[in-house]
Design a protein around this motif. Structure first.
Motif, PDB file in Angstrom:
ATOM      1  N   GLU A   1       0.879  -1.165   0.000  1.00 62.31           N
ATOM      2  CA  GLU A   1       0.000   0.000   0.000  1.00 62.31           C
ATOM      3  C   GLU A   1       0.911   1.207   0.000  1.00 62.31           C
ATOM      4  O   GLU A   1       1.932   1.213   0.679  1.00 62.31           O
ATOM      5  N   SER A   2       0.546   2.220  -0.751  1.00 65.13           N
ATOM      6  CA  SER A   2       1.387   3.413  -0.753  1.00 65.13           C
ATOM      7  C   SER A   2       0.584   4.613  -0.288  1.00 65.13           C
ATOM      8  O   SER A   2      -0.621   4.699  -0.511  1.00 65.13           O
ATOM      9  N   PHE A   3       1.252   5.498   0.399  1.00 66.68           N
ATOM     10  CA  PHE A   3       0.610   6.687   0.956  1.00 66.68           C
ATOM     11  C   PHE A   3       1.382   7.905   0.490  1.00 66.68           C
ATOM     12  O   PHE A   3       2.611   7.943   0.581  1.00 66.68           O
ATOM     13  N   LEU A   4       0.640   8.875   0.001  1.00 70.73           N
ATOM     14  CA  LEU A   4       1.281  10.079  -0.507  1.00 70.73           C
ATOM     15  C   LEU A   4       0.882  11.277   0.345  1.00 70.73           C
ATOM     16  O   LEU A   4       0.064  11.179   1.245  1.00 70.73           O
ATOM     17  N   GLY A   5       1.453  12.400   0.022  1.00 76.02           N
ATOM     18  CA  GLY A   5       0.981  13.649   0.590  1.00 76.02           C
ATOM     19  C   GLY A   5       1.780  14.171   1.761  1.00 76.02           C
ATOM     20  O   GLY A   5       1.366  15.122   2.399  1.00 76.02           O
ATOM     21  N   TYR A   6       2.916  13.572   2.073  1.00 73.48           N
ATOM     22  CA  TYR A   6       3.694  14.056   3.210  1.00 73.48           C
ATOM     23  C   TYR A   6       4.417  15.359   2.885  1.00 73.48           C
ATOM     24  O   TYR A   6       4.904  16.024   3.775  1.00 73.48           O
ATOM     25  N   LEU A   7       4.535  15.668   1.610  1.00 75.75           N
ATOM     26  CA  LEU A   7       5.215  16.915   1.235  1.00 75.75           C
ATOM     27  C   LEU A   7       4.250  17.840   0.499  1.00 75.75           C
ATOM     28  O   LEU A   7       4.654  18.646  -0.311  1.00 75.75           O
ATOM     29  N   HIS A   8       2.965  17.687   0.791  1.00 75.76           N
ATOM     30  CA  HIS A   8       1.982  18.520   0.096  1.00 75.76           C
ATOM     31  C   HIS A   8       2.096  19.954   0.569  1.00 75.76           C
ATOM     32  O   HIS A   8       1.965  20.222   1.765  1.00 75.76           O
ATOM     33  N   ARG A   9       2.360  20.863  -0.377  1.00 72.29           N
ATOM     34  CA  ARG A   9       2.535  22.254   0.013  1.00 72.29           C
ATOM     35  C   ARG A   9       1.473  23.157  -0.587  1.00 72.29           C
ATOM     36  O   ARG A   9       1.538  24.363  -0.471  1.00 72.29           O
ATOM     37  N   GLY A  10       0.513  22.540  -1.236  1.00 74.12           N
ATOM     38  CA  GLY A  10      -0.601  23.313  -1.749  1.00 74.12           C
ATOM     39  C   GLY A  10      -0.224  24.344  -2.793  1.00 74.12           C
ATOM     40  O   GLY A  10      -0.752  25.455  -2.795  1.00 74.12           O
ATOM     41  N   VAL A  11       0.676  23.983  -3.695  1.00 74.63           N
ATOM     42  CA  VAL A  11       1.142  24.953  -4.688  1.00 74.63           C
ATOM     43  C   VAL A  11       0.008  25.356  -5.621  1.00 74.63           C
ATOM     44  O   VAL A  11      -0.129  26.524  -5.989  1.00 74.63           O
ATOM     45  N   GLU A  12      -0.839  24.383  -5.969  1.00 75.28           N
ATOM     46  CA  GLU A  12      -1.912  24.697  -6.913  1.00 75.28           C
ATOM     47  C   GLU A  12      -2.892  25.690  -6.317  1.00 75.28           C
ATOM     48  O   GLU A  12      -3.394  26.577  -7.001  1.00 75.28           O
ATOM     49  N   LYS A  13      -3.184  25.543  -5.042  1.00 72.78           N
ATOM     50  CA  LYS A  13      -4.082  26.492  -4.381  1.00 72.78           C
ATOM     51  C   LYS A  13      -3.393  27.832  -4.212  1.00 72.78           C
ATOM     52  O   LYS A  13      -4.009  28.898  -4.388  1.00 72.78           O
ATOM     53  N   LEU A  14      -2.125  27.749  -3.859  1.00 75.23           N
ATOM     54  CA  LEU A  14      -1.355  28.986  -3.653  1.00 75.23           C
ATOM     55  C   LEU A  14      -1.317  29.820  -4.921  1.00 75.23           C
ATOM     56  O   LEU A  14      -1.313  31.054  -4.874  1.00 75.23           O
ATOM     57  N   SER A  15      -1.330  29.129  -6.062  1.00 76.11           N
ATOM     58  CA  SER A  15      -1.232  29.861  -7.317  1.00 76.11           C
ATOM     59  C   SER A  15      -2.478  30.689  -7.584  1.00 76.11           C
ATOM     60  O   SER A  15      -2.462  31.575  -8.433  1.00 76.11           O
ATOM     61  N   GLU A  16      -3.553  30.423  -6.882  1.00 70.97           N
ATOM     62  CA  GLU A  16      -4.752  31.247  -7.056  1.00 70.97           C
ATOM     63  C   GLU A  16      -4.670  32.533  -6.245  1.00 70.97           C
ATOM     64  O   GLU A  16      -5.608  33.321  -6.197  1.00 70.97           O
ATOM     65  N   LYS A  17      -3.563  32.713  -5.526  1.00 76.35           N
ATOM     66  CA  LYS A  17      -3.393  33.923  -4.724  1.00 76.35           C
ATOM     67  C   LYS A  17      -2.267  34.804  -5.256  1.00 76.35           C
ATOM     68  O   LYS A  17      -2.139  35.953  -4.854  1.00 76.35           O
ATOM     69  N   LEU A  18      -1.421  34.258  -6.101  1.00 83.08           N
ATOM     70  CA  LEU A  18      -0.250  35.016  -6.556  1.00 83.08           C
ATOM     71  C   LEU A  18      -0.422  35.435  -8.008  1.00 83.08           C
ATOM     72  O   LEU A  18      -1.112  34.762  -8.778  1.00 83.08           O
ATOM     73  N   THR A  19       0.230  36.512  -8.356  1.00 81.06           N
ATOM     74  CA  THR A  19       0.129  36.970  -9.743  1.00 81.06           C
ATOM     75  C   THR A  19       1.009  36.100 -10.632  1.00 81.06           C
ATOM     76  O   THR A  19       1.880  35.373 -10.162  1.00 81.06           O
ATOM     77  N   TYR A  20       0.757  36.236 -11.937  1.00 85.78           N
ATOM     78  CA  TYR A  20       1.510  35.419 -12.884  1.00 85.78           C
ATOM     79  C   TYR A  20       2.998  35.675 -12.785  1.00 85.78           C
ATOM     80  O   TYR A  20       3.799  34.776 -12.969  1.00 85.78           O
ATOM     81  N   ASP A  21       3.381  36.923 -12.486  1.00 89.80           N
ATOM     82  CA  ASP A  21       4.813  37.228 -12.425  1.00 89.80           C
ATOM     83  C   ASP A  21       5.442  36.733 -11.139  1.00 89.80           C
ATOM     84  O   ASP A  21       6.646  36.512 -11.070  1.00 89.80           O
ATOM     85  N   GLN A  22       4.607  36.553 -10.118  1.00 92.30           N
ATOM     86  CA  GLN A  22       5.171  36.062  -8.846  1.00 92.30           C
ATOM     87  C   GLN A  22       5.308  34.550  -8.838  1.00 92.30           C
ATOM     88  O   GLN A  22       6.040  34.004  -8.033  1.00 92.30           O
ATOM     89  N   LEU A  23       4.600  33.893  -9.739  1.00 94.19           N
ATOM     90  CA  LEU A  23       4.514  32.437  -9.624  1.00 94.19           C
ATOM     91  C   LEU A  23       5.781  31.654  -9.984  1.00 94.19           C
ATOM     92  O   LEU A  23       6.100  30.693  -9.289  1.00 94.19           O
ATOM     93  N   PRO A  24       6.509  32.015 -11.059  1.00 90.66           N
ATOM     94  CA  PRO A  24       7.642  31.141 -11.437  1.00 90.66           C
ATOM     95  C   PRO A  24       8.608  30.794 -10.312  1.00 90.66           C
ATOM     96  O   PRO A  24       8.938  29.623 -10.147  1.00 90.66           O
TER      97      PRO A  24
END
Lengths: 324, 380
Positions: B43-66
């Motif tokens: 059995e494999s378990f993921l998510g120990y390094l989940h940093r929520g980058v996809e959600k975070l990207s909804e808060k930052l501008t396009y120029d701040q994201l790279p």
């Protein structure tokens, strides 16, 4: 009473202290050689020329560390394991003529006794792994038992080949025989038995490519996973003491012990053992680890038939030499 | 009282591998059900390094994201920002100059080499242990990687998270001295990379440990959604650089190394051969960096936010681990409405559940290492 005890205990004390000093510096040597091979510097800052105080610092650090015992482990056996290993690996040195002119125990079957004592180590390792109540340690000791039991056979047979040629099992006789020519230069048989000895010594000493019990990429740290502090230090030290014992054994049986081309003396045993140890280091730091099933298959299919062939050959050679 | 018959099932031994384990390449947790040395089920378990980058990207501008996205796949930072920026440029319909495209590819390919060197080195640790020959290989690989990082520092001022790519171009120009340094690097690296490839591929124990281990059949590779060296090892000719050329890859001459058996050995060897191909690309770039501007807009003296028109775009590039895609939905503001990352490591890692059952414990480490997952990329 006290006088006789001092007379009895002095050589033991001397041997053990010198042995532990040598072994501490074997660790330093290993770290330096490994560093050279990996284009690093290695220990440098502790002690002026090339960190020569590093072994002492390491020992001090391990002694001051907290000695944690896992909650559900069998604490009696847990503490017994490392002590047993240390005692056994030191005890085997009573038979080796490496520091004093004569070994402390001078018996006719000294080689047999040496092997018998040093194969008791597995009990300590098994007890340590079993009592840790850790699954990694358990898998590790199961592997280790299978490995040591199967590699003991070629090891013993590779040592029997020189013994048959010499006609004795005592270290004294073996050394005396090699005054003219070392066993390693004995045509065909010497080389075969040395190669078998080399391979099975690596397996016995738990070195890469055969260090399956300590395979840290799979089993964290094998049977020492739960150990810390002085108990871990005992394991570490015992491993090197055992390996150094095997190196000395190799230098006595195959490289003529104290006999040398220019001068003779017991210091030569140690020098040859150190060279042998360095060879093991080179092997360790340049190979990957093999898998447990490959290890056992290699032993039973290749090494053991080869060693028995060598044994048979040695018997025939001895038979014809005795008749002519 | 009724007699109770206690039935005890001495079934499989469940062993936890991870999240803190020397050879899970980060924080991956595997639960192995063992029968002796053999793995019955995992059995494999993921998510120990989940940093929520996809959600975070909804808060930052396009120029701040790279710069934020470069922390995703932390072994090849540039490829993350490259994919994102290309996706943004696709919505905005920005044309980048040829020179900046060349520089982007230069940095990306150098980082591909460094990433593959880390993959080989850590694979050495997996197979040989941290206290053996594996450690020697690891340190050799890192020694060579260090030279690449030095060049990166010279190019961008940063050793690792270069932050070189910007929407509309690149941040820094390539100086003449840097070109000389890269030329020197190529001269040093070329024999060494070939040497390492031979050192590993002809090693007896390495072959014993990796050949016929973790075989991904062609069918499985096609079904799994894997990409990169993992499917190329099975002989599937898929490389985004060739199949859907982006930036200026169509101008360069390079090969896609392919494997035959799809085992761990093939995957490792392919990474080594890819290094040599990447070096070829770098060589071609160095020979002819075109002149011109490095930025299609004015330099960021007066920062102006990028405001893409309404719409969505998907753009995928070839990261060292496979096809890295960015799907962006824009609502006309300076902040993305939604961003989804198609992470190559995640799809490749999904193969683990198919490959591990039936193998030995030692093989599980060898297989996991040959997939080369980066957990920043898997969990995001």
């Amino acid at each position: 009473m006290l006088d006789s005890f001092i007379i009895f205990a002095t050589p033991i004390f001397k041997t053990i202290s010198i042995l532990i000093l040598i072994v501490a510096y074997l660790v330093w040597l290993e770290r330096k050689v490994a560093a050279k091979m990996q284009s690093r510097v290695g220990p440098y800052n502790v002690g002026y020329p090339h960190g020569w105080l590093q072994p002492l610092a390491d020992a001090l650090k391990l002694m001051t560390k907290d000695d944690a015992i896992p909650k559900n482990s069998d604490s009696l056996l847990f503490n017994f394991g490392p002590i047993w290993i240390m005692v056994v690996s030191l005890a085997s040195f009573a038979l080796l003529p490496f520091y004093f002119e004569n070994p402390m125990l001078n018996v006719d079957l000294s080689l047999m006794l040496f092997i018998a004592i040093s194969s008791l180590i597995i009990i300590g390792i098994f007890v340590a792994g079993w009592s840790s109540n850790n699954k990694y340690a358990l898998i590790s000791v199961l592997r280790m038992t299978a490995q040591i039991i199967s590699y003991e056979i070629p090891l013993i047979i590779s040592l029997l080949i020189p013994c048959i040629l010499i006609g004795s099992l005592s270290f004294g006789e073996i050394i005396r025989f090699q005054e003219d020519v070392w066993i390693i230069f004995y045509p065909v048989l010497g080389q075969i038995s040395f190669i078998i000895f080399m391979i099975s010594a690596l397996a016995e000493g738990n070195r890469i490519p055969f260090d399956l019990s300590e395979a840290e990429s799979e089993l964290i740290s094998g049977y020492t996973t739960e150990y810390s502090g002085i108990n871990f230090a005992l394991f570490y030290l015992a491993e090197y003491v055992h390996l150094f014992g095997i190196c000395i054994l190799g230098s006595i049986i195959f490289f003529g012990g104290p006999n040398g081309p220019i001068f003779s003396g017991n210091i030569l045993i140690v020098i040859k053992a150190l060279l042998f140890f360095t060879l093991i280091l080179f092997i360790r730091w340049s190979f990957f680890r093999i898998r447990i099933d490959q290890l056992l298959k290699f032993n039973w299919i290749k090494l053991i038939p080869l060693s028995f062939t060598g044994l048979l050959l040695a018997c025939l050679v001895k038979y014809y030499m005795d008749f002519n | 009282m009724e007699d109770r018959i206690i039935e005890r099932d001495f079934g499989d031994l469940a062993v936890n591998m991870g999240p803190q384990h020397p050879s899970t390449h980060g924080v991956f947790r595997l639960k192995l059900y063992l029968q002796g040395e053999r793995i019955n089920k995992i059995e494999s378990f993921l998510g120990y390094l989940h940093r929520g980058v996809e959600k975070l990207s909804e808060k930052l501008t396009y120029d701040q994201l790279p710069p934020v996205l470069e922390r995703d796949d932390y072994l090849s930072p540039t490829s993350n920002s490259l994919g994102f920026i290309n996706a943004v440029e696709k919505i905005c319909e920005i044309e980048v100059s040829r020179k900046s495209s060349y520089i982007r590819v230069l940095v990306a390919e150098l980082q591909r080499i460094s990433s593959h060197l880390v993959a080989l080195g850590t694979y050495g640790l997996d197979l040989g242990g941290a206290l053996g020959g594996g450690a020697s290989l690891f340190l050799y690989c890192f020694r060579e990687r260090e030279k690449i990082l030095d060049v990166m520092e010279d190019l961008t001022g940063t050793r690792f998270h270069t932050n070189m790519n910007q929407i509309g171009g690149v941040r820094y120009d390539v100086k003449t001295e840097s070109i000389n340094k890269i030329k020197k690097l190529i001269k040093e690296l070329k024999p060494v990379l070939e040497d390492y490839a031979n050192m590993v591929s002809k090693d007896e124990i390495f072959m014993k440990r990796t050949k016929n281990i973790g075989i991904i059949s062609k069918k499985l590779a096609e079904e799994s959604g894997g990409s990169g060296p993992i499917v190329r090892g099975s002989g599937i000719n898929f490389d985004v650089r060739k199949n859907k050329p982006y930036e200026c890859y169509s101008e360069f001459d390079f090969n896609i190394p392919l494997g035959i058996n799809g085992d761990a050995y093939d995957r490792t060897i392919i990474r080594m051969q890819e290094n040599i191909e990447s070096l070829k690309i770098v060589e071609q770039i160095i020979q002819g960096i075109p002149s011109g501007d490095i930025h299609s807009r004015k330099p960021l003296k007066s920062p102006k936010l990028t405001r893409p028109p309404k719409g969505s775009s998907y753009f995928s590039i070839e990261s060292p681990r496979g096809e890295l895609g960015f799907f962006i939905v824009s609502d006309g503001t300076a902040i993305p409405y939604r961003m989804k990352i198609r992470a190559p490591s995640f799809s490749n890692l999904s193969l683990v559940e198919k490959l591990l059952p039936g193998t030995f414990i030692a093989d599980s480490v060898a297989i996991l290492g040959s997939l080369d997952p980066v957990f920043g990329d898997v969990d995001r």
